[in-house]
Write a protein that holds these residues in place. Structure first.
Motif, PDB file in Angstrom:
ATOM      1  N   SER A 173       0.840  -1.193   0.000  1.00  0.00           N
ATOM      2  CA  SER A 173       0.000   0.000   0.000  1.00  0.00           C
ATOM      3  C   SER A 173       0.882   1.254   0.000  1.00  0.00           C
ATOM      4  N   SER A 175       0.810   3.598   1.891  1.00  0.00           N
ATOM      5  CA  SER A 175       1.145   3.979   3.260  1.00  0.00           C
ATOM      6  C   SER A 175       2.454   3.329   3.720  1.00  0.00           C
ATOM      7  N   ILE A 207      -1.352   1.024  -6.102  1.00  0.00           N
ATOM      8  CA  ILE A 207      -2.434   1.920  -5.681  1.00  0.00           C
ATOM      9  C   ILE A 207      -3.725   1.103  -5.644  1.00  0.00           C
ATOM     10  N   GLU A 228       1.539  11.372  -2.027  1.00  0.00           N
ATOM     11  CA  GLU A 228       1.804  10.533  -0.852  1.00  0.00           C
ATOM     12  C   GLU A 228       3.229  10.730  -0.345  1.00  0.00           C
TER      13      GLU A 228
ATOM     14  N   PHE B 120     -11.594   4.384  -8.800  1.00  0.00           N
ATOM     15  CA  PHE B 120     -11.825   4.536  -7.368  1.00  0.00           C
ATOM     16  C   PHE B 120     -13.303   4.413  -6.994  1.00  0.00           C
ATOM     17  N   TYR B 227      -8.670   9.379  -4.963  1.00  0.00           N
ATOM     18  CA  TYR B 227      -7.901   8.419  -4.164  1.00  0.00           C
ATOM     19  C   TYR B 227      -8.150   8.633  -2.681  1.00  0.00           C
ATOM     20  N   GLU B 228      -8.139   9.870  -2.227  1.00  0.00           N
ATOM     21  CA  GLU B 228      -8.390  10.158  -0.810  1.00  0.00           C
ATOM     22  C   GLU B 228      -9.810   9.765  -0.407  1.00  0.00           C
ATOM     23  N   SER B 230     -11.625   7.471  -1.773  1.00  0.00           N
ATOM     24  CA  SER B 230     -11.679   6.009  -1.776  1.00  0.00           C
ATOM     25  C   SER B 230     -10.967   5.415  -0.561  1.00  0.00           C
ATOM     26  N   ASN B 231      -9.828   5.947  -0.232  1.00  0.00           N
ATOM     27  CA  ASN B 231      -9.041   5.552   0.933  1.00  0.00           C
ATOM     28  C   ASN B 231      -9.827   5.669   2.216  1.00  0.00           C
ATOM     29  N   ARG B 232     -10.475   6.813   2.345  1.00  0.00           N
ATOM     30  CA  ARG B 232     -11.283   7.126   3.505  1.00  0.00           C
ATOM     31  C   ARG B 232     -12.344   6.049   3.686  1.00  0.00           C
ATOM     32  N   THR B 234     -12.356   3.028   2.421  1.00  0.00           N
ATOM     33  CA  THR B 234     -11.725   1.748   2.710  1.00  0.00           C
ATOM     34  C   THR B 234     -11.319   1.657   4.167  1.00  0.00           C
ATOM     35  N   SER B 235     -10.683   2.732   4.651  1.00  0.00           N
ATOM     36  CA  SER B 235     -10.167   2.643   6.013  1.00  0.00           C
ATOM     37  C   SER B 235     -11.304   2.660   7.024  1.00  0.00           C
TER      38      SER B 235
END
Lengths: 238, 238
Positions: A173, A175, A207, A228, B120, B227-228, B230-232, B234-235
């Motif tokens: 990832s 991260s 990604i 990132e 995304f 991306y942000e 989608s990330n949000r 997901t997390s």
């Protein structure tokens, strides 16, 4: 009443030949088109070998005809002024992370990637593909070529930073991006990174794309990962 | 031995007129060029009104001449086959976040944004600017038009989601993006979002750009924020 240099004028013809990469290689010169790019270059202290303008009131420019402007332009709606500049000889800076554009074939895409890298404080190394100093790449860069280092490399060993390969699947990832100076490798639109590039990278990043489609445009992937990398530095130093 | 339909054939001429947006509007049809896009459409169950190919061995296609292919193509290196399809009538899905492309003028840029949104899991609403169903937008989308909803809107009120405006300065960090369904507003390459769009958005986000340059390409900004978003999700859900 002066009409300005015609499209057949030898200075116009010499400048127009800079649309060819062989001519840029042979002369070390390139073309900037339009007021924004010309102004960005001027602000950055770039000297103009030639400055051509439709506008007779510009004291620094040589006046040209509409036909000459069309000859110099690579766009559908030619923009005055057009400058001839020497291609700057940049060096990668020791402290910076680097975006490595690997065989990116579309000059506009490459220019966009340079613009993105500059916004996030990365240098750019171009390894094959389109010429970063072509008029089209310069246009995509929107002046960024004058705000970050843009170098052409023949071998990845020229970039002294921890290599990060961007891969479509099975990578870590974003991260997981480590601290320190990174070289972010982005592969061509059609083929991604070649096996030797991936093999050279101790870190591989994928990604996550939950939408179920296959891939991102190379410049979109570059944007996300430059962001990132920049974020990581900000959150760690800030 | 058959030569295939000529560039003057009425079916070829009718299809070639679809390069004009007025003709696409009047007919509800558009053009897909090249094997990848045609295959993506086929996989998605899109019916072909016409399918033209240089290749006589394709039993589903009508054979055409090289000159006819050039007439149908909008690229420098025309690719066979070319399909005529009806433009799908998509609807925004109730559960999805939406990328709102506001007056994006470059069709390739708009296509790239659609590709990114699809990757995304966002739908796309196009509010003015380039036609998302033009051959150039479809090419930039690389098939994504068949994997997410792409609708044209006249008014932002048609999107029932919390509006997020992307602004060059003084907005919140992307980490402030809230939970739930969002409508991410991305403005035109030249002008950004107009004041009325920004005023309509309770949330304003600025992408931090430590590199000191002014701005990102609109499609690069869209990539980072999709991306942000989608990330949000997901997390939070994963």
């Amino acid at each position: 009443m002066e009409a300005g240099l015609s499209a057949r004028n030898p200075r116009i013809q010499a400048a127009a030949r800079l649309h060819r990469s062989s001519e840029r290689d042979a002369t070390g010169l390139t073309l900037l088109e339009g007021p924004n790019l010309v102004e960005e270059a001027k602000q950055a202290g770039i000297a103009f070998v030639e400055l051509f303008s439709l506008d007779e009131s510009d004291p620094d420019a040589v006046r040209i005809s509409e036909a000459a402007l069309e000859r110099l332009s690579s766009t559908q709606t030619p923009q005055s002024p057009v400058a001839v500049i020497a291609i700057p000889r940049h060096r990668l800076r020791a402290e910076r992370s680097v975006l490595v554009a690997w065989e990116i074939s579309d000059p506009g895409n490459l220019g966009t990637m340079i613009r993105t890298a500059a916004a996030f404080g990365l240098d750019v190394a171009v390894r094959g593909g389109a010429d970063p100093w072509s008029p089209k790449s310069l246009r995509g860069g929107a002046g960024a070529h004058f705000h970050t280092s843009v170098v052409e490399i023949a071998d990845l060993a020229e970039v002294e930073a921890v290599k990060v390969a961007t891969v479509l699947e099975a990578g870590d990832s974003p991260s997981a991006l480590p601290d320190g100076r990174l070289a972010l490798l982005i592969g061509s639109e059609a083929h991604g990174l070649p096996p030797e590039a991936i093999a050279s990278a101790p870190i591989r990043i994928t990604i996550p794309m939950p939408g179920g489609t296959e891939s991102l445009n190379a410049a979109a992937a570059a944007a996300i990962l430059c962001y990132e990398i920049s974020n990581r530095r900000t959150s760690q130093n800030g």
